[in-house]
Write a protein that holds these residues in place. Structure first.
Motif, PDB file in Angstrom:
ATOM      1  N   ASN A 255       0.849  -1.188   0.000  1.00 24.17           N
ATOM      2  CA  ASN A 255       0.000   0.000   0.000  1.00 24.17           C
ATOM      3  C   ASN A 255       0.886   1.239   0.000  1.00 24.17           C
ATOM      4  O   ASN A 255       1.592   1.509   0.977  1.00 24.17           O
ATOM      5  CB  ASN A 255      -0.895  -0.024   1.240  1.00 24.17           C
ATOM      6  CG  ASN A 255      -1.915   1.086   1.241  1.00 24.17           C
ATOM      7  OD1 ASN A 255      -1.743   2.117   0.596  1.00 24.17           O
ATOM      8  ND2 ASN A 255      -2.988   0.880   1.979  1.00 24.17           N
ATOM      9  N   MET A 256       0.850   1.992  -1.075  1.00 20.44           N
ATOM     10  CA  MET A 256       1.711   3.168  -1.198  1.00 20.44           C
ATOM     11  C   MET A 256       1.352   4.289  -0.224  1.00 20.44           C
ATOM     12  O   MET A 256       2.084   5.260  -0.074  1.00 20.44           O
ATOM     13  CB  MET A 256       1.712   3.698  -2.630  1.00 20.44           C
ATOM     14  CG  MET A 256       0.368   4.169  -3.115  1.00 20.44           C
ATOM     15  SD  MET A 256       0.418   4.679  -4.831  1.00 20.44           S
ATOM     16  CE  MET A 256       0.805   6.396  -4.648  1.00 20.44           C
ATOM     17  N   PHE A 257       0.220   4.140   0.480  1.00 20.28           N
ATOM     18  CA  PHE A 257      -0.193   5.144   1.460  1.00 20.28           C
ATOM     19  C   PHE A 257       0.169   4.738   2.884  1.00 20.28           C
ATOM     20  O   PHE A 257      -0.257   5.375   3.840  1.00 20.28           O
ATOM     21  CB  PHE A 257      -1.698   5.412   1.349  1.00 20.28           C
ATOM     22  CG  PHE A 257      -2.083   5.971   0.015  1.00 20.28           C
ATOM     23  CD1 PHE A 257      -1.689   7.243  -0.360  1.00 20.28           C
ATOM     24  CD2 PHE A 257      -2.819   5.219  -0.877  1.00 20.28           C
ATOM     25  CE1 PHE A 257      -2.032   7.757  -1.597  1.00 20.28           C
ATOM     26  CE2 PHE A 257      -3.165   5.726  -2.117  1.00 20.28           C
ATOM     27  CZ  PHE A 257      -2.771   7.003  -2.482  1.00 20.28           C
ATOM     28  N   CYS A 258       0.931   3.664   3.020  1.00 20.01           N
ATOM     29  CA  CYS A 258       1.340   3.169   4.347  1.00 20.01           C
ATOM     30  C   CYS A 258       2.849   3.010   4.425  1.00 20.01           C
ATOM     31  O   CYS A 258       3.372   1.925   4.698  1.00 20.01           O
ATOM     32  CB  CYS A 258       0.625   1.851   4.666  1.00 20.01           C
ATOM     33  SG  CYS A 258      -1.144   2.044   4.900  1.00 20.01           S
TER      34      CYS A 258
ATOM     35  N   GLY B  67       2.755   2.633   9.120  1.00 21.66           N
ATOM     36  CA  GLY B  67       1.631   3.516   9.418  1.00 21.66           C
ATOM     37  C   GLY B  67       1.328   4.407   8.230  1.00 21.66           C
ATOM     38  O   GLY B  67       2.030   4.416   7.214  1.00 21.66           O
ATOM     39  N   THR B  68       0.280   5.170   8.367  1.00 17.48           N
ATOM     40  CA  THR B  68      -0.141   6.069   7.304  1.00 17.48           C
ATOM     41  C   THR B  68       0.968   7.057   6.961  1.00 17.48           C
ATOM     42  O   THR B  68       1.540   7.686   7.846  1.00 17.48           O
ATOM     43  CB  THR B  68      -1.412   6.839   7.721  1.00 17.48           C
ATOM     44  OG1 THR B  68      -2.429   5.893   8.042  1.00 17.48           O
ATOM     45  CG2 THR B  68      -1.898   7.741   6.595  1.00 17.48           C
TER      46      THR B  68
END
Length: 158
Positions: A9-12, A124-125
């Protein structure tokens, strides 16, 4: 056929390791029998892709094994040929183990599966890899290339 599949996930933050390695590998030219794809968080799509008869599948992902952040692992997976337990069909929640256990449920069989993983520092985010994991991207890309080239040599082709 050989499949190199990036997961994450590129957002994590460091969970984007697999995606980042695939972006690096996409800069190279590959023979027609090698597919290099970013599956991101689309585990269901990967499970269906694995219904194709690949002789080698290389999964690239962030892998937590307790080592220092940035440690790169190469692990030969031992998928069970029998259908695994029911798995959630939430495409955002299917890790490599769940994807591999889903393939027999869908009627497929798996050939050799190797995981090239990296110990994350932070999942994490956030956007962007931590420095230790970013430094591991090139190492992992070289390892994947070596695995693919080595597979062709063992088969007597180049």
């Amino acid at each position: 056929m050989i499949l190199v599949a990036g997961l994450g996930n590129m957002f994590c933050s460091d969970d984007a390791f697999g995606v980042s390695v695939i972006a690096e590998l996409a800069k190279q030219s590959w023979p027609d029998h090698v597919e290099v794809q970013d599956f991101g968080i689309r585990g269901i799509h990967l499970a269906y892709q694995l219904l194709e008869p690949y002789e080698l599948v290389v999964l690239v992902d962030a892998v937590q094994r307790g080592g220092p952040p940035g440690t790169v692992y190469v692990v030969e997976a031992e998928p069970d040929p029998e259908p695994g337990p029911e798995v959630s069909m939430d495409a955002h929640d299917l890790g490599p183990d769940a994807v591999l256990s889903l393939v027999p449920r869908l009627g497929g069989t798996l050939g050799k599966v190797v995981v090239v993983g990296c110990e994350p520092a932070d999942i994490g985010t956030g956007i962007g890899l931590t420095p230790a994991v970013q430094d591991a991207v090139q190492t992992a890309a070289r390892l994947v290339t070596d695995l693919v080239v080595g597979q062709r040599v063992r088969e007597g082709t180049s």
